[in-house]
Write a protein that holds these residues in place. Sequence first.
Motif, PDB file in Angstrom:
ATOM      1  N   ASN A 392       0.822  -1.217   0.000  1.00 21.59           N
ATOM      2  CA  ASN A 392       0.000   0.000   0.000  1.00 21.59           C
ATOM      3  C   ASN A 392       0.853   1.263   0.000  1.00 21.59           C
ATOM      4  O   ASN A 392       0.506   2.260   0.639  1.00 21.59           O
ATOM      5  N   CYS A 393       1.969   1.217  -0.696  1.00 22.57           N
ATOM      6  CA  CYS A 393       2.876   2.367  -0.744  1.00 22.57           C
ATOM      7  C   CYS A 393       2.743   3.111  -2.062  1.00 22.57           C
ATOM      8  O   CYS A 393       2.299   2.549  -3.076  1.00 22.57           O
ATOM      9  N   THR A 394       3.149   4.373  -2.072  1.00 18.23           N
ATOM     10  CA  THR A 394       3.238   5.150  -3.307  1.00 18.23           C
ATOM     11  C   THR A 394       4.643   5.705  -3.440  1.00 18.23           C
ATOM     12  O   THR A 394       5.256   6.114  -2.447  1.00 18.23           O
ATOM     13  N   ILE A 395       5.149   5.686  -4.662  1.00 18.42           N
ATOM     14  CA  ILE A 395       6.488   6.217  -4.949  1.00 18.42           C
ATOM     15  C   ILE A 395       6.332   7.178  -6.115  1.00 18.42           C
ATOM     16  O   ILE A 395       5.941   6.773  -7.215  1.00 18.42           O
ATOM     17  N   ASP A 396       6.634   8.434  -5.893  1.00 18.52           N
ATOM     18  CA  ASP A 396       6.387   9.451  -6.907  1.00 18.52           C
ATOM     19  C   ASP A 396       7.674  10.192  -7.249  1.00 18.52           C
ATOM     20  O   ASP A 396       8.470  10.537  -6.371  1.00 18.52           O
ATOM     21  N   ALA A 397       7.863  10.430  -8.556  1.00 18.42           N
ATOM     22  CA  ALA A 397       8.958  11.272  -9.059  1.00 18.42           C
ATOM     23  C   ALA A 397      10.333  10.764  -8.639  1.00 18.42           C
ATOM     24  O   ALA A 397      11.217  11.529  -8.277  1.00 18.42           O
ATOM     25  N   ALA A 398      10.517   9.450  -8.692  1.00 20.84           N
ATOM     26  CA  ALA A 398      11.842   8.866  -8.473  1.00 20.84           C
ATOM     27  C   ALA A 398      12.435   8.485  -9.820  1.00 20.84           C
ATOM     28  O   ALA A 398      11.721   8.333 -10.815  1.00 20.84           O
ATOM     29  N   GLN A 399      13.753   8.323  -9.873  1.00 24.47           N
ATOM     30  CA  GLN A 399      14.336   7.811 -11.106  1.00 24.47           C
ATOM     31  C   GLN A 399      13.832   6.400 -11.375  1.00 24.47           C
ATOM     32  O   GLN A 399      13.382   6.087 -12.473  1.00 24.47           O
ATOM     33  N   THR A 400      13.915   5.540 -10.367  1.00 18.91           N
ATOM     34  CA  THR A 400      13.359   4.192 -10.441  1.00 18.91           C
ATOM     35  C   THR A 400      12.609   3.932  -9.145  1.00 18.91           C
ATOM     36  O   THR A 400      13.112   4.242  -8.059  1.00 18.91           O
ATOM     37  N   GLY A 401      11.417   3.344  -9.250  1.00 22.55           N
ATOM     38  CA  GLY A 401      10.602   3.133  -8.073  1.00 22.55           C
ATOM     39  C   GLY A 401      11.160   2.069  -7.157  1.00 22.55           C
ATOM     40  O   GLY A 401      11.499   2.328  -6.009  1.00 22.55           O
ATOM     41  N   VAL A 402      11.259   0.832  -7.661  1.00 22.22           N
ATOM     42  CA  VAL A 402      11.753  -0.290  -6.869  1.00 22.22           C
ATOM     43  C   VAL A 402      12.786  -1.042  -7.692  1.00 22.22           C
ATOM     44  O   VAL A 402      12.552  -1.350  -8.866  1.00 22.22           O
ATOM     45  N   ILE A 403      13.933  -1.349  -7.082  1.00 20.95           N
ATOM     46  CA  ILE A 403      15.006  -2.098  -7.732  1.00 20.95           C
ATOM     47  C   ILE A 403      15.235  -3.377  -6.942  1.00 20.95           C
ATOM     48  O   ILE A 403      15.298  -3.348  -5.711  1.00 20.95           O
ATOM     49  N   VAL A 404      15.378  -4.496  -7.647  1.00 17.94           N
ATOM     50  CA  VAL A 404      15.669  -5.775  -7.011  1.00 17.94           C
ATOM     51  C   VAL A 404      16.848  -6.399  -7.747  1.00 17.94           C
ATOM     52  O   VAL A 404      16.774  -6.599  -8.961  1.00 17.94           O
ATOM     53  N   THR A 405      17.936  -6.704  -7.039  1.00 18.32           N
ATOM     54  CA  THR A 405      19.128  -7.233  -7.695  1.00 18.32           C
ATOM     55  C   THR A 405      19.743  -8.363  -6.879  1.00 18.32           C
ATOM     56  O   THR A 405      19.474  -8.527  -5.693  1.00 18.32           O
ATOM     57  N   LYS A 406      20.586  -9.141  -7.514  1.00 19.59           N
ATOM     58  CA  LYS A 406      21.500 -10.110  -6.897  1.00 19.59           C
ATOM     59  C   LYS A 406      20.816 -11.069  -5.916  1.00 19.59           C
ATOM     60  O   LYS A 406      21.294 -11.303  -4.813  1.00 19.59           O
ATOM     61  N   GLY A 407      19.694 -11.638  -6.327  1.00 20.07           N
ATOM     62  CA  GLY A 407      19.055 -12.673  -5.523  1.00 20.07           C
ATOM     63  C   GLY A 407      18.125 -12.180  -4.451  1.00 20.07           C
ATOM     64  O   GLY A 407      17.528 -12.981  -3.717  1.00 20.07           O
ATOM     65  N   ALA A 408      17.940 -10.888  -4.292  1.00 13.80           N
ATOM     66  CA  ALA A 408      16.978 -10.369  -3.312  1.00 13.80           C
ATOM     67  C   ALA A 408      15.572 -10.808  -3.709  1.00 13.80           C
ATOM     68  O   ALA A 408      15.268 -10.982  -4.893  1.00 13.80           O
ATOM     69  N   ASP A 409      14.687 -10.971  -2.713  1.00 15.55           N
ATOM     70  CA  ASP A 409      13.369 -11.542  -3.004  1.00 15.55           C
ATOM     71  C   ASP A 409      12.288 -10.892  -2.145  1.00 15.55           C
ATOM     72  O   ASP A 409      11.731 -11.514  -1.240  1.00 15.55           O
ATOM     73  N   PRO A 410      11.941  -9.626  -2.388  1.00  8.16           N
ATOM     74  CA  PRO A 410      10.903  -8.967  -1.594  1.00  8.16           C
ATOM     75  C   PRO A 410       9.502  -9.263  -2.130  1.00  8.16           C
ATOM     76  O   PRO A 410       9.342  -9.743  -3.262  1.00  8.16           O
ATOM     77  N   LEU A 411       8.494  -8.943  -1.332  1.00 11.54           N
ATOM     78  CA  LEU A 411       7.095  -8.993  -1.746  1.00 11.54           C
ATOM     79  C   LEU A 411       6.607  -7.557  -1.854  1.00 11.54           C
ATOM     80  O   LEU A 411       6.627  -6.811  -0.868  1.00 11.54           O
ATOM     81  N   ILE A 412       6.156  -7.164  -3.040  1.00  7.44           N
ATOM     82  CA  ILE A 412       5.671  -5.806  -3.283  1.00  7.44           C
ATOM     83  C   ILE A 412       4.182  -5.904  -3.610  1.00  7.44           C
ATOM     84  O   ILE A 412       3.797  -6.489  -4.631  1.00  7.44           O
ATOM     85  N   GLU A 413       3.347  -5.345  -2.747  1.00 10.42           N
ATOM     86  CA  GLU A 413       1.903  -5.473  -2.902  1.00 10.42           C
ATOM     87  C   GLU A 413       1.240  -4.097  -2.986  1.00 10.42           C
ATOM     88  O   GLU A 413       1.563  -3.201  -2.218  1.00 10.42           O
ATOM     89  N   ARG A 414       0.316  -3.974  -3.940  1.00 10.18           N
ATOM     90  CA  ARG A 414      -0.541  -2.783  -4.048  1.00 10.18           C
ATOM     91  C   ARG A 414       0.274  -1.489  -3.916  1.00 10.18           C
ATOM     92  O   ARG A 414      -0.108  -0.564  -3.197  1.00 10.18           O
ATOM     93  N   THR A 415       1.383  -1.461  -4.601  1.00  8.96           N
ATOM     94  CA  THR A 415       2.268  -0.292  -4.577  1.00  8.96           C
ATOM     95  C   THR A 415       2.220   0.407  -5.927  1.00  8.96           C
ATOM     96  O   THR A 415       2.307  -0.244  -6.973  1.00  8.96           O
ATOM     97  N   THR A 416       2.075   1.726  -5.906  1.00  7.72           N
ATOM     98  CA  THR A 416       1.947   2.516  -7.124  1.00  7.72           C
ATOM     99  C   THR A 416       3.178   3.397  -7.308  1.00  7.72           C
ATOM    100  O   THR A 416       3.599   4.085  -6.370  1.00  7.72           O
TER     101      THR A 416
END
Length: 809
Positions: A392-416
């Motif tokens: 339930n997060c919002t990310i506005d006016a970033a270069q990149t919203g969410v980055i996942v690299t090198k085996g990381a494994d997050p859960l991203i839900e209902r994020t705009t």
Amino acid sequence: MAQGTVQVTHTGTSRWRRRTGEYASLTAALEAAADGGILTIAPGTYRENLVVDRAVTLLGQEGAAGSVRIAPPEGVPLAVRASAQVQGLHIEGQDAAVPAVLVEDGTPELTGLRIVTRSAAGIEVRGGGRPTVRACTVDNPAGVGIAVVDGGGGIFEECEVIAAGQSGVAVRGGGRPRLDRCRVHHAAGAGLSVTGDHSSLEALGCEIYEINGSGVQIASRAAAVLTDCAVHRVTGNGVTLDTDAVLTLADCRVHDVPENAVDLRSRSVLTLTRSEVARFGRNGLSVWDPGTRVDAHRCEIHDGTGDYPAVWVSDGATAVLEGCRVHDVPDALCVLDRGSRADVVDSDLSQVRNIAVSVSGGATAELDDCRISGAGRGAWFRDHGSGGTLANCTIDAAQTGVIVTKGADPLIERTTVTSPTEAGFYVSAGGRGTFQGCRVTGSEGYGFHIIDGCRSTLRKCRTERCARGGFEFAQAGADGEGAVVEECSSDESTQLGSPAAATAPPAPATQTAGLLGGVPSPRSTTPAAPEAAPEPAPETRPADTVLADLDALVGLASVKREVRALTDMIEVGRRRQEAGLKAASVRRHLVFTGSPGTGKTTVARLYGEILAALGVLDRGHLVEVSRVDLVGEHIGSTAIRTQEAFDRARGGVLFIDEAYALSPEDSGRDFGREAIDTLVKLMEDHREAVVVIVAGYTTEMERFLSVNPGVASRFSRTITFSDYDPDELLRIVEQQADEHEYRLGPGTGEALHKYFTALPKGPAFGNGRTARQTFEAMVERHAGRVAQLSAPGTEELTLLYPEDLPALP
């Protein structure tokens, strides 16, 4: 009444028991006094050690401040062992082994005392002492201001520690004082220090400032509660907690701190409510070690002045932020190491220059109902074992919203993610991640960009108005598996629902290296994920053109000869190889020595271009870094920073300014050595990929190379940049004038030459930078002069005269 005598009034329950007497000394008066007696002390200096062991009242006679001075040559000037009242005395102590005022028992009231002393403590309370101390001042440059020890307590109201040679207020051995509207400043130790089992302190409405150390220090199982207090202008941390310390800060302000605003270690616990943390040089909240925890509620953390995250959580620590605002900082939240965790709820992270949330080393971050805006990157889950949830997060006016690299494994839900300049969600280098019900709108790049055959899962995600496309997937990995896409849609196409859509090879035009720059294609076996966004390869200019630019630089004759000799060797070696002959091995790494402003960075940039023109480097771009870009706060983070800087420089030049700062003379536990070791290995493993140039003052660089033989062996030669002479500085000003369409009027050249000859050439002298600053100052003074003319002509608008020169410093 005669000087040096005291008047004593004895009171009792019956009229006949009241009597008045005069005594030649305070000691005699105290011996004669009974409980309830009042001693009115005449002005004068009393060289006595007073012991008040009955419930009497001592009153300094009204008059000039300090008119009654208690100043024995040694020992404790005033000891109180009963529920007495002492008012209006000036206390002076000379014995560094004892306090100036000692309260050992009872509930005395001390009012309006001025203590100017060089004692172990200005006021010391111990044992059964429970005084009420009002409007007293302590000036003790030799020891502690106020000490409450060995089970002592008491209330201190509107008191002031003007100076202390050690801590301003020290509580230990089970002491339990309360401070109400007190001020502590100009202490050489901590402002407030509370240590030891059962020791505690309560402070309300207090101010701690101008401290040569930590403002507040709680340690060794001690506890404190501060309400509506301010800590600022200290040389160390604002607040330091160590070894099972417990602290509550409510409605407090910690600001203008050069180090960490709040630093916690070793199972310490902090509760922070409605408080403000601002203008800190390192971390706003620095939380270390298993069992260490911060709970922050409705707090504001802002204006970090250094290059460190506002909230740092590592080595198994925990941080909880609820309803907080973090803004105008380099990075907002960094969670590092396995077992470290951050829970952020209903909080705003805004105006973050680099990364809002960084998770690495197996750490976990849980963000729920948070808002990220104006950040370089929104959230970056960096490596294997690192994860958590964004819900339930919002990310506005970033270069990149969410980055996942090198085996990381997050859960991203209902994020705009709205209006990213690169991508909404980016996965590379073996990153995974599950994205459910997420949305990207208005991206200048892709919505979801999954490369390197990463096995991410996308469910019910949607993109809208993404300039390069809603979804971009690379080829499947070697095992044939790639991203899993279920019920996703975009405004540019029909619904995406099959794995085939996710793993189909993209068109050649979209086979990019990824948004982070330097991340290799899916076929690479050594993926990397540096922070910088990819830049198009610069157009390579011919070597002769670049060398002409080098020749056009003012001065630097020996530098130009060295660079030409080096490039000639490289060029001839290349031609010999083309002819089937052996070519001499040429080490391309360089050491630049010299003062600031002598053109080291400019020459490094041109050197990279020359090597690119000769085909030695792929791009020839320059990445300039210094110690702060390479050295982290503990083992592990430095290697990551150094690797990232090296990766950004792939195909070009890594220029390390003031490189000697990586190996200070008194290094102690400094992590600069880790940066050096990492750099040496990278230079060996990728010797053809990056040219490294280290630069700095001549003497310091000589020391740096002498103490680091591993580094010295990897550089082919040292090029020395000499200071500019007055003629060369004049030429730089002339070039600046031509470039900006100004001309030097009659006599201005001669005046400039004299100015540069007379200008002090100390350590702060900036050479070419100074010449440019001089030109800018002349333009500013010229503008102030010409602005007064009603209709200036071309000559008035362009000519600079001697009177436009700034004054010599």
